[in-house]
Design an enzyme around this catalytic site. Structure first.
Site, PDB file in Angstrom:
ATOM      1  CE  LYS A  68      -4.311  -1.522   2.105  1.00 36.70           C
ATOM      2  NZ  LYS A  68      -5.328  -1.135   3.098  1.00 36.70           N
ATOM      3  CG  ASP A 105      -8.015   1.264   3.282  1.00 39.02           C
ATOM      4  OD1 ASP A 105      -8.784   0.432   2.763  1.00 39.02           O
ATOM      5  OD2 ASP A 105      -6.774   1.143   3.281  1.00 39.02           O
TER       6      ASP A 105
END
Ligand code: ATR
Length: 275
Positions: A68, A105
């Site tokens: 990520k 997220d």
């Protein structure tokens, strides 16, 4: 002739990922042409993989651990929220070859919380966050954006919480892990962003008896779905929201961009992913 759009989730390991089930369910439900798969990618192969996927008909990817943060160096444009969080989980491959990086997220976190606790008003008072890792960054950005006036941050390693305060500013108050129980009565919402309570991980041991029943409590851990943390809060009368919805909601923006339809997260979606 246009090709069937393809997307996948990349990570290492990847076999545990629920994203193929999620996107596969949505593709089927909406009757859309498209494919969504999982691809294990080693760190050393990350850049080459991102270069080759568009040539193979891929329109985008979800990115999970451990890539990520690393993906940011291989993309052409980074959204504001991905910049703030310092990581990306959703990449879109443009026709002109450029790669756009976003982080959904925090969006997934807040959408899940709003869906699971519709009466929660972000502006009504402080949030308490357990943990100061990558997931906490996304949660902080989302809460601040929603207008939460104060974020009380507690982490086993205090220095990591202090570092987040340095990044995100004065709205954050850092409290020692051993003192976390004493600030719970101030909270309108309490979030576990640590791995404590996850299957195979250590137990969550901070006493929760300071919680008021009006406080909303949520966990980003979703395996098990009902964590000991959520069960303890529920016993105290709190509204609890499990972590699966965060995963489901974070998939929405990517699916819409790649396959052209904004999907709904509902009970049927949950059941399809849990099946
Ligand atoms: P993620 O990116 O998923 O947030 P991470 O960056 O590894 O993962 O962060 C894990 C979080 O869980 C951290 O806040 C970590 O605390 P430390 O910063 O002190 O390591 C927390 N955590 C993991 N195991 C823990 C334990 N046994 N007790 C308390 N906190 C723990």
């Amino acid at each position: 002739m246009t090709q069937t759009p393809k997307a996948c989730v990349i990570g290492n390991p990847i076999s545990h990922s629920l994203s193929p089930k999620l996107h596969g369910y949505w593709l089927k439900t909406y009757g859309l042409p498209g494919e969504y798969t999982a691809l294990q990618v080693a760190e050393a192969d990350l850049e080459a993989t991102l270069r080759h996927l568009p040539e193979q008909g891929f329109v985008g990817v979800n990115v999970t651990l451990p890539h990520k943060v690393d993906v940011l160096q291989f993309v052409d444009h980074i959204s504001d929220r991905a910049t703030l969080i310092g990581a990306a989980n959703t990449l879109t491959f443009k026709d002109d070859g450029r790669i756009f990086a976003d982080n959904t997220d925090g969006y997934g976190f807040i959408s899940n919380l709003r869906q699971g606790a519709p009466s929660w008003d972000p502006k009504s008072g402080p949030a308490v966050i357990f943990g100061a890792g990558g997931a906490a960054r996304a949660v902080i950005v989302a809460l601040a954006d929603a207008g939460v006036p104060e974020i009380i941050l507690t982490n086993r390693t205090r220095a990591k919480a202090e570092a987040l305060r340095a990044d995100f500013g004065a709205r954050i108050r850092v409290v020692d892990w051993v003192q976390a129980g004493t600030v719970l009565e101030e909270a309108q919402v309490v979030i576990n962003t640590t791995s404590l309570g996850m299957k195979g991980a250590a137990e969550f041991k901070v006493p929760l008896d300071g919680l008021r029943p009006e406080t909303v409590v949520t966990d980003i851990v979703y395996n098990p779905l009902r964590t000991p943390f959520l069960n303890a809060a529920e016993k105290l009368g709190c509204t609890t929201v499990d972590g699966l919805g965060m995963l489901l909601h974070q998939g929405v923006p990517g699916f819409e961009r790649w396959f052209g339809k904004r999907p709904i997260v509902d009970e049927a979606t949950r059941q399809a992913v849990l099946a």
